[in-house]
Scaffold this motif. Sequence first.
Motif, short mmCIF file in Angstrom:
data_model
loop_
_atom_site.label_atom_id
_atom_site.label_comp_id
_atom_site.label_asym_id
_atom_site.label_seq_id
_atom_site.Cartn_x
_atom_site.Cartn_y
_atom_site.Cartn_z
N ASP A 1 3.74 7.83 6.61
CA ASP A 1 2.83 7.02 6.67
C ASP A 1 3.63 5.73 7.04
O ASP A 1 3.02 5.03 7.90
CB ASP A 1 2.34 6.48 5.22
CG ASP A 1 1.50 7.70 4.53
OD1 ASP A 1 0.34 7.88 5.18
OD2 ASP A 1 1.93 8.40 3.81
N LYS B 207 3.12 -3.20 1.29
CA LYS B 207 2.30 -2.35 2.09
C LYS B 207 1.82 -0.89 1.39
O LYS B 207 0.71 -0.37 1.46
CB LYS B 207 3.05 -1.81 3.35
CG LYS B 207 3.02 -3.03 4.36
CD LYS B 207 3.85 -2.47 5.51
CE LYS B 207 3.94 -3.78 6.61
NZ LYS B 207 4.93 -3.20 7.80
N LEU C 294 -1.72 0.76 0.45
CA LEU C 294 -2.16 2.16 0.92
C LEU C 294 -2.57 3.09 -0.28
O LEU C 294 -3.25 3.79 0.10
CB LEU C 294 -0.93 2.79 1.89
CG LEU C 294 -1.32 4.04 2.76
CD1 LEU C 294 -2.54 3.78 3.54
CD2 LEU C 294 -0.11 4.37 3.46
N LYS D 149 -5.95 3.54 -1.03
CA LYS D 149 -6.53 4.64 0.07
C LYS D 149 -6.28 5.98 0.01
O LYS D 149 -7.01 6.75 0.48
CB LYS D 149 -6.57 4.06 1.65
CG LYS D 149 -6.93 2.51 1.70
CD LYS D 149 -6.62 2.02 3.18
CE LYS D 149 -6.90 0.60 3.50
NZ LYS D 149 -6.51 0.41 4.77
N ILE E 6 1.91 9.31 -0.24
CA ILE E 6 2.48 8.48 0.65
C ILE E 6 3.73 8.85 0.93
O ILE E 6 4.69 9.19 0.14
CB ILE E 6 2.46 6.98 0.30
CG1 ILE E 6 1.13 6.40 -0.03
CG2 ILE E 6 3.34 6.02 1.21
CD1 ILE E 6 1.23 4.72 -0.41
#
Length: 417
Positions: free
Chosen positions: A214, A231, A235, A238, A242
């Motif tokens: 990512d 960040k 993320l 969603k 990661i």
Amino acid sequence: MTKKRNIIVGQSGGPTSVINSSLAGVYSNAIERGFHKVYGMLHGIQGLLDEQYVDLSTQIHSDLDIELLKRTPSAFLGSCRFKLPEIHENREIFEKVFEILNRLDIDSFIYIGGNDSMDTIKKLSDYGILTGQPQKFLGVPKTIDNDLALTDHTPGFGSAAKYIGASTKEIIRDALGLTYCKPMITVIEVMGRNAGWLTGATALAKTEECEGPDFIYLPELPFDLEKCLKKVRALLKKKDSIVIAVSEGLKLADGRYVCELSGGADYVDAFGHRQLQGTAAYLAGYFSAEIGCKARSVEFSTLQRSASHMASRVDIDEAFMVGGAAVKAADEGDTGKMVVIDRVSDDPYMSSAGIYDVHRIANEEKVVPRDWMNREGDYVTKDFVDYVKPLIQGDYQPIMVNGLPRHLVLNKRQKRK
């Protein structure tokens, strides 16, 4: 009586999965060109100063041995991290080197290594010219870091990139299977002090069936810990898994290594390089504490430079090519030079061996261009991936015995002192 023409070759610095293919190239080409003997320094210039060397004809007996050597990881002759002084600081050490070379009737001295090794070639060549010595000094590039100047890339990098890309895909698959109960962050630490070529290679994992990492953070740009955390938080809203790839040499804006935040980077080698470790572990702990989710760290460590079972055919063939090219250059009278790889074309991929003055290479460092990183500085661009992809192509299957790879091992009983 015709004077004997002998070659001596050594290996220096961190090994790679293809460094011995370059050694095989030196040996094979030297025999073809009629050199009388090919000596190998045991543990590089440091071993030579202790008169530790071996006649390679006592180690390599057949074409099969050459093929085994090309597939053998690490430094067959042994490596070192030994810094020669400046000539004006200690002439005695240079006098000792040349006394040994003259006693062995050495015509050409070939050193397989990275930036610090090219510094050794530069100094020995300069001293030889200064004192009227007859030997030629040639450097053969080697480093998974891919940070040598003037060469398109270095032998060792392609195979390390292949291993990193494949392993990143496997880590991503593993992480996706563990996120049923709660989200997870995986931080991958890749070698790279000042240059992010290896860390950028994690982008190779982005394929038709894999999203790839990512975020990718290289040491060429300062790392903003709070911005990265923001960040990651966004993320996680969603997706449940990661994966972040970071260079071991990642630095904050104030110049501190991220690994220093956890007390790492204490050991310093002869060249003034700090040993870097713990970047991923620190970040995983930080994210876990700040976000409250599961986080783990993965260090590829020495696997990325020793995984010969994942070596690329392009890399092994080019490593062999530059070893042979160094012998050719020495035989034709060149000295104080390093062999380089010139990229002839990308499609189909083709390369050739060139040669440059080592003074233009030693102590210089090639980093990832800024325009090969995205604007945010958290990923690499298509240009980066297109540059690396040709270098990981093809396989060189290990010679398997009882289900495991066979390697060529130094017969220490044949060691000379």
